[in-house]
Design a protein around this motif. Structure first.
Motif, PDB file in Angstrom:
ATOM      1  N   MET A   1       0.803  -1.219   0.006  1.00 24.15           N
ATOM      2  CA  MET A   1       0.083   0.094  -0.010  1.00 24.15           C
ATOM      3  C   MET A   1       0.833   1.119  -0.004  1.00 24.15           C
ATOM      4  O   MET A   1       0.350   2.265   0.271  1.00 24.15           O
ATOM      5  CB  MET A   1      -0.818   0.176   1.023  1.00 24.15           C
ATOM      6  CG  MET A   1      -1.893  -1.229   1.366  1.00 24.15           C
ATOM      7  SD  MET A   1      -2.724  -1.010   2.991  1.00 24.15           S
ATOM      8  CE  MET A   1      -3.569   0.721   2.646  1.00 24.15           C
ATOM      9  N   ARG A   2       2.043   1.168  -0.357  1.00 24.23           N
ATOM     10  CA  ARG A   2       3.095   2.342  -0.106  1.00 24.23           C
ATOM     11  C   ARG A   2       3.548   2.607  -1.286  1.00 24.23           C
ATOM     12  O   ARG A   2       4.453   1.914  -2.012  1.00 24.23           O
ATOM     13  CB  ARG A   2       4.134   1.787   0.953  1.00 24.23           C
ATOM     14  CG  ARG A   2       3.408   1.567   2.242  1.00 24.23           C
ATOM     15  CD  ARG A   2       4.641   1.253   3.362  1.00 24.23           C
ATOM     16  NE  ARG A   2       3.888   1.260   4.587  1.00 24.23           N
ATOM     17  CZ  ARG A   2       3.927   0.081   5.145  1.00 24.23           C
ATOM     18  NH1 ARG A   2       4.076  -1.064   4.694  1.00 24.23           N
ATOM     19  NH2 ARG A   2       3.350  -0.106   6.205  1.00 24.23           N
ATOM     20  N   GLN A   3       3.504   3.874  -1.872  1.00 25.18           N
ATOM     21  CA  GLN A   3       4.195   4.495  -2.842  1.00 25.18           C
ATOM     22  C   GLN A   3       3.896   5.906  -3.290  1.00 25.18           C
ATOM     23  O   GLN A   3       2.769   6.147  -3.448  1.00 25.18           O
ATOM     24  CB  GLN A   3       3.916   3.567  -4.107  1.00 25.18           C
ATOM     25  CG  GLN A   3       4.804   3.611  -5.391  1.00 25.18           C
ATOM     26  CD  GLN A   3       6.206   2.982  -4.907  1.00 25.18           C
ATOM     27  OE1 GLN A   3       7.079   3.753  -4.954  1.00 25.18           O
ATOM     28  NE2 GLN A   3       6.252   1.612  -4.535  1.00 25.18           N
ATOM     29  N   SER A   4       4.805   6.716  -2.820  1.00 26.33           N
ATOM     30  CA  SER A   4       4.672   8.126  -3.160  1.00 26.33           C
ATOM     31  C   SER A   4       5.979   8.658  -3.082  1.00 26.33           C
ATOM     32  O   SER A   4       6.767   8.460  -2.658  1.00 26.33           O
ATOM     33  CB  SER A   4       3.517   8.775  -2.216  1.00 26.33           C
ATOM     34  OG  SER A   4       4.265   8.718  -0.931  1.00 26.33           O
ATOM     35  N   ASP A  65       5.513   7.290   2.667  1.00 27.63           N
ATOM     36  CA  ASP A  65       4.104   6.760   2.912  1.00 27.63           C
ATOM     37  C   ASP A  65       3.548   7.340   3.937  1.00 27.63           C
ATOM     38  O   ASP A  65       2.361   7.703   3.979  1.00 27.63           O
ATOM     39  CB  ASP A  65       4.257   5.121   3.267  1.00 27.63           C
ATOM     40  CG  ASP A  65       4.539   4.588   1.759  1.00 27.63           C
ATOM     41  OD1 ASP A  65       4.505   5.055   0.620  1.00 27.63           O
ATOM     42  OD2 ASP A  65       5.068   3.143   1.890  1.00 27.63           O
ATOM     43  N   THR A  68       2.308  10.837   3.123  1.00 24.30           N
ATOM     44  CA  THR A  68       1.015  10.553   2.321  1.00 24.30           C
ATOM     45  C   THR A  68      -0.335  10.504   3.132  1.00 24.30           C
ATOM     46  O   THR A  68      -1.282  11.060   3.054  1.00 24.30           O
ATOM     47  CB  THR A  68       1.209   9.627   1.197  1.00 24.30           C
ATOM     48  OG1 THR A  68       2.090  10.066   0.241  1.00 24.30           O
ATOM     49  CG2 THR A  68       0.037   9.724   0.396  1.00 24.30           C
ATOM     50  N   HIS A  75      -4.567  11.878   1.034  1.00 20.39           N
ATOM     51  CA  HIS A  75      -5.073  10.665   1.373  1.00 20.39           C
ATOM     52  C   HIS A  75      -6.746  10.752   1.086  1.00 20.39           C
ATOM     53  O   HIS A  75      -7.130  11.759   2.050  1.00 20.39           O
ATOM     54  CB  HIS A  75      -4.559   9.968   2.450  1.00 20.39           C
ATOM     55  CG  HIS A  75      -4.711   8.568   2.649  1.00 20.39           C
ATOM     56  ND1 HIS A  75      -6.151   7.958   2.858  1.00 20.39           N
ATOM     57  CD2 HIS A  75      -3.973   7.658   2.502  1.00 20.39           C
ATOM     58  CE1 HIS A  75      -5.987   6.749   3.016  1.00 20.39           C
ATOM     59  NE2 HIS A  75      -4.513   6.446   2.795  1.00 20.39           N
ATOM     60  N   LYS A 269      -3.935   1.163  -6.007  1.00 20.11           N
ATOM     61  CA  LYS A 269      -2.688   1.958  -6.587  1.00 20.11           C
ATOM     62  C   LYS A 269      -1.475   1.710  -6.121  1.00 20.11           C
ATOM     63  O   LYS A 269      -0.517   1.463  -6.649  1.00 20.11           O
ATOM     64  CB  LYS A 269      -3.089   3.265  -6.965  1.00 20.11           C
ATOM     65  CG  LYS A 269      -2.283   4.088  -8.057  1.00 20.11           C
ATOM     66  CD  LYS A 269      -2.384   5.413  -8.285  1.00 20.11           C
ATOM     67  CE  LYS A 269      -1.443   6.268  -9.036  1.00 20.11           C
ATOM     68  NZ  LYS A 269      -1.709   7.704  -9.169  1.00 20.11           N
ATOM     69  N   GLN A 270      -1.553   1.693  -4.603  1.00 17.14           N
ATOM     70  CA  GLN A 270      -0.339   1.481  -3.941  1.00 17.14           C
ATOM     71  C   GLN A 270      -0.046   0.253  -3.949  1.00 17.14           C
ATOM     72  O   GLN A 270       1.288  -0.189  -3.916  1.00 17.14           O
ATOM     73  CB  GLN A 270      -0.735   2.187  -2.530  1.00 17.14           C
ATOM     74  CG  GLN A 270      -0.655   3.623  -2.178  1.00 17.14           C
ATOM     75  CD  GLN A 270      -0.707   3.981  -0.863  1.00 17.14           C
ATOM     76  OE1 GLN A 270      -1.755   3.614  -0.234  1.00 17.14           O
ATOM     77  NE2 GLN A 270       0.046   4.935  -0.292  1.00 17.14           N
TER      78      GLN A 270
END
Length: 403
Positions: A1-4, A65, A68, A75, A269-270
């Motif tokens: 669930m982690r991407q930014s 993450d 975000t 979020h 998406k994450q």
């Protein structure tokens, strides 16, 4: 669930009658302040990296993450919630603790109860710090008209939640919490009382139990249960099917709040870069969609070596250690109520087992499961799984706000 993208975040706060001035209450040696601006946001994010630097079991999340998740502009949780972040400083000005308070308006609508949440709880080992942090979060929630504070949940039960109270000898799997054993003593001394335990089961992969294979033969013949994998060529449609099943299958569970379309799409998406879609499957009963299962590779085994950053070389370390992941976490496995006695759940378990064996994985965690959810716990124990970690959610009654 982690991407930014990495970096701090400027917070935008919901309206509240709580005063933004420093909260000192009766804890004269500790001052608790609401987070304002990039510098304090960075301090909020950075604190655990200092507190856990000597803990071999802690897995540092990506700073990007966390940035975000706590940013109302980024979020979608914040579309139906108000949050406030707090930092605790000692008399020398050192950051010694942090906490977040959240009013989840969707939770209030679904459960018709005035419950707010605390999360992102981290502290040095000092009861005065814990008391001051909880008092600050509780005062903010009470000012929102709420009467109970529940947690830890960062920010909700759909994200990382629960305080680890048993099972400190192994690192957490992906999206699960870790904390020192003494956190529970400090919270309970501050008046927090158990609301519910969340259980994590572990199964070491060998051949599937014969009784499960026999169950498959009966279910496939009697109820025409079939299993199919996720179709990546129809990603958006498949994600929507998962969301619909997820919200319907968990509708009656304690504390469950359905995920909005925006939240689910954000999480999908994450997850997409780290997901192995062989571990996402749908169950059908006589041709009707009945349930699904979702497992993720335990990317914590790679994150552990990245130091909480993708750059400059964290990404390379992640790729290298990601080659040796030997476990999965089964996040969700749900069947619609009318299909729960058809064997669909058991066939989803069997599908995941066979997939894991084929890929050479050694372990699977099934988490989390409510302590009183015997409908799921019994099948877990029937496939030779056992509880190896326990997480706890606490409640504390809130005082009426002073005027």
């Amino acid at each position: 669930m982690r991407q930014s993208a990495e970096g701090g975040a400027q917070r935008v706060h919901g309206e509240a009658s709580f005063s933004p001035s420093a909260h000192t209450s009766r804890h004269s040696a500790v001052t608790v302040i609401p987070v304002r601006g990039k510098a304090e946001t960075k301090e909020f994010i950075e604190l655990p990296y200092r507190l856990y630097r000597d803990d071999p079991m802690w897995v540092p999340p990506l700073r990007s993450d966390i940035a975000t998740l706590i940013d109302p502009e980024k979020h979608p949780f914040h579309h139906h919630a108000k949050t406030e972040l707090f930092l605790a400083r000692n008399s020398a000005g050192k950051i010694v603790g942090r906490i977040a308070a959240a009013r989840n308006e969707l939770h209030e609508q679904v459960h018709n109860e005035p419950v707010g949440f605390f999360g992102f709880f981290e502290t040095e080992r000092d009861q005065a710090i814990v008391d001051a942090l909880l008092d600050a979060a509780g005062a903010w929630l009470a000012a929102q008209g709420l009467t109970t504070m529940r947690g830890p949940a960062s920010f909700s039960l759909n994200e990382e939640c629960g305080l680890l109270v048993e099972g400190f000898d192994t690192p957490p799997m992906v999206m699960m919490a870790h904390n020192p054993p003494w956190y529970a003593d400090l919270l309970e001394a501050a008046g927090m009382r158990k609301a519910k335990d969340l259980l994590a089961y572990l199964r070491r992969y060998t051949e599937p139990p014969e009784r499960l294979i026999e169950f498959e033969r009966v279910a496939s013949k009697r109820y025409e249960v079939t299993i199919r994998p996720f179709d990546k060529s129809k990603f958006a449609e498949e994600v929507e099917a998962v969301r619909t099943l997820y919200n319907a299958a968990w509708e009656k569970n304690w504390g469950f709040v359905p995920m909005t379309e925006a939240e689910f799409n954000f999480i999908a998406k994450q997850m997409k870069p780290i997901a192995d879609f062989d571990f996402v499957a749908f169950a059908y009963v006589r041709g009707e969609l009945a349930g699904f299962a979702l497992a993720l590779p335990d990317v914590n085994q790679a994150l552990k070596h990245m130091g909480g950053r993708l750059l400059p070389i964290g990404w390379a370390k992640g790729l290298w250690h990601g080659r040796h992941i030997d476990a999965v976490r089964v996040l969700t496995l749900g069947v619609l109520p009318k299909f729960r006695r058809t064997g669909a759940a058991e066939m989803l378990y069997l599908y995941l087992m066979r997939t894991a064996t084929r890929k050479g994985l050694k372990r699977a965690e099934f988490s989390w499961i409510l302590e009183d959810n015997l409908a799921i716990r019994t099948p877990m124990e029937n496939i030779d799984s056992s509880v190896y970690k326990t997480y706890r959610l606490y409640d504390r009654a809130l005082p009426r706000p002073t005027r």
